[in-house]
Design a protein around this motif. Structure first.
Motif, mmCIF file in Angstrom:
data_model
loop_
_atom_site.group_PDB
_atom_site.id
_atom_site.type_symbol
_atom_site.label_atom_id
_atom_site.label_comp_id
_atom_site.label_asym_id
_atom_site.label_seq_id
_atom_site.Cartn_x
_atom_site.Cartn_y
_atom_site.Cartn_z
ATOM 1 N N UNK A 1 0.824 -1.205 0.000
ATOM 2 C CA UNK A 1 0.000 0.000 0.000
ATOM 3 C C UNK A 1 0.860 1.258 0.000
ATOM 4 N N UNK A 2 1.970 1.233 0.740
ATOM 5 C CA UNK A 2 2.863 2.383 0.775
ATOM 6 C C UNK A 2 3.448 2.639 -0.609
ATOM 7 N N UNK A 3 3.789 1.562 -1.313
ATOM 8 C CA UNK A 3 4.346 1.692 -2.655
ATOM 9 C C UNK A 3 3.365 2.388 -3.582
ATOM 10 N N UNK A 4 2.114 1.935 -3.565
ATOM 11 C CA UNK A 4 1.114 2.567 -4.426
ATOM 12 C C UNK A 4 0.752 3.966 -3.925
ATOM 13 N N UNK B 1 2.975 6.055 -2.680
ATOM 14 C CA UNK B 1 4.015 6.899 -3.266
ATOM 15 C C UNK B 1 3.734 7.162 -4.746
ATOM 16 N N UNK B 2 3.272 6.133 -5.447
ATOM 17 C CA UNK B 2 2.982 6.301 -6.871
ATOM 18 C C UNK B 2 1.864 7.305 -7.080
ATOM 19 N N UNK B 3 0.833 7.187 -6.268
ATOM 20 C CA UNK B 3 -0.307 8.102 -6.379
ATOM 21 C C UNK B 3 0.115 9.547 -6.087
ATOM 22 N N UNK C 1 1.700 14.831 -7.832
ATOM 23 C CA UNK C 1 2.671 15.893 -7.601
ATOM 24 C C UNK C 1 3.276 16.404 -8.910
ATOM 25 N N UNK C 2 3.579 15.493 -9.814
ATOM 26 C CA UNK C 2 4.299 15.859 -11.033
ATOM 27 C C UNK C 2 3.376 16.216 -12.194
ATOM 28 N N UNK C 3 2.173 15.657 -12.230
ATOM 29 C CA UNK C 3 1.271 15.918 -13.347
ATOM 30 C C UNK C 3 0.408 17.155 -13.143
ATOM 31 N N UNK D 1 -4.284 21.130 -1.581
ATOM 32 C CA UNK D 1 -5.062 19.921 -1.881
ATOM 33 C C UNK D 1 -4.546 18.682 -1.149
ATOM 34 N N UNK D 2 -3.259 18.329 -1.254
ATOM 35 C CA UNK D 2 -2.790 17.150 -0.526
ATOM 36 C C UNK D 2 -2.694 17.350 0.978
#
Length: 280
Positions: A2-5, A7-9, A14-16, A98-99
């Protein structure tokens, strides 16, 4: 997993969006713009002073003293540090609304929570990615600013070791500030209100602490030193080393405590997917 996903989310979000660019622009731009602005003012002052000195205008010495402020590398560097610790922080808070609580306000976490997302897996990526980016950007920006000030101005040059120390202190303070902002925003789900309160509150707290003569051995010590005292002629690093070390250590400890507090609050908060309705 879950932590991996998580970070992906967060990384994709963050970048898009403009968030990564906004943080970098809000921090790095001042490291170049401020020294260049003071350099231009210094040139303008010298241009104005030249005819004044030739005709012996009364008050030329006083004018030269004021003009010297714009040509001193240490003073310009200190002014840039103040810009980082105020305007840059405001920009970062606005970018991260937002985050840092906006998702809870918009109820964007309801489906992931219902699907079994643990709050720790939700928070860890936030507390690593956003404060880590602010720390790295702040440290690099301070180093760029210090080097540019030394290159542009001939007087009051800042030693390389002091530039690195100031960069570390500024980066730690800004990271500490963002962690506190993130925690309060996530706990309250009111990032807009928190932004205003944090921006105004930091100055009020520092004024109160200064009036009570409590200017050392806390995180705000880092801010007060890099924005003024650290680049004064009578500053002695050995006399302030303990205060700096305690300020950095407390910033880390309080940051960890804020994460634990946020995790506890979110675990104890029930998120409803509909508006509260009367029973009858």
């Amino acid at each position: 997993m879950q932590v991996k996903y998580g970070f992906k989310k967060e990384w994709l979000q963050f970048t898009r969006t403009f968030r990564l660019g906004g943080i970098l622009l809000g921090i790095l731009s001042f490291s170049i713009a401020d020294p260049l602005m003071y350099w231009a003012l210094d040139l303008m002052m010298k241009t104005v002073m030249s005819p004044m000195g030739s005709v012996g205008v009364t008050g030329a010495d006083a004018f030269a003293e004021v003009a010297g402020i714009f040509g001193d590398a240490s003073l310009v560097f200190s002014g840039t540090m103040a810009e980082f610790c105020s305007t840059s922080l405001l920009i970062v808070m606005l970018v991260l609304m937002s985050p840092c609580g906006g998702e809870q306000k918009k109820r964007a976490t309801i489906i992931p929570s219902c699907a079994g997302l643990e709050f720790s897996s939700y928070l860890i990526p936030k507390y690593v990615l956003y404060p880590g980016t602010v720390f790295a950007a702040s440290f690099i920006a301070c180093c760029i600013s210090g080097g540019l000030c030394n290159a542009l101005f001939s007087s009051g040059k800042v030693e390389f070791g002091m530039i690195l120390l100031a960069a570390l202190m500024c980066a730690v303070f800004m990271t500490f500030y963002i962690v506190v902002y993130m925690s309060i925003g996530l706990c309250s789900s009111r990032p807009g209100v928190v932004t205003v309160l944090m921006y105004i509150g930091i100055s009020l707290v520092q004024i109160i602490l200064t009036s009570l003569d409590l200017t050392k051995f806390h995180p705000l010590t880092l801010r007060s030193l890099v924005t003024s005292e650290m680049f004064a002629e009578d500053f002695v690093l050995a006399d302030n080393a303990a205060s700096i070390a305690v300020g950095i250590a407390l910033s880390v400890v309080i940051g960890v405590m804020m994460y634990i507090l946020t995790l506890t609050v979110l675990k104890g908060t029930k998120i409803n997917n509909q508006e509260d309705k009367p029973e009858f």
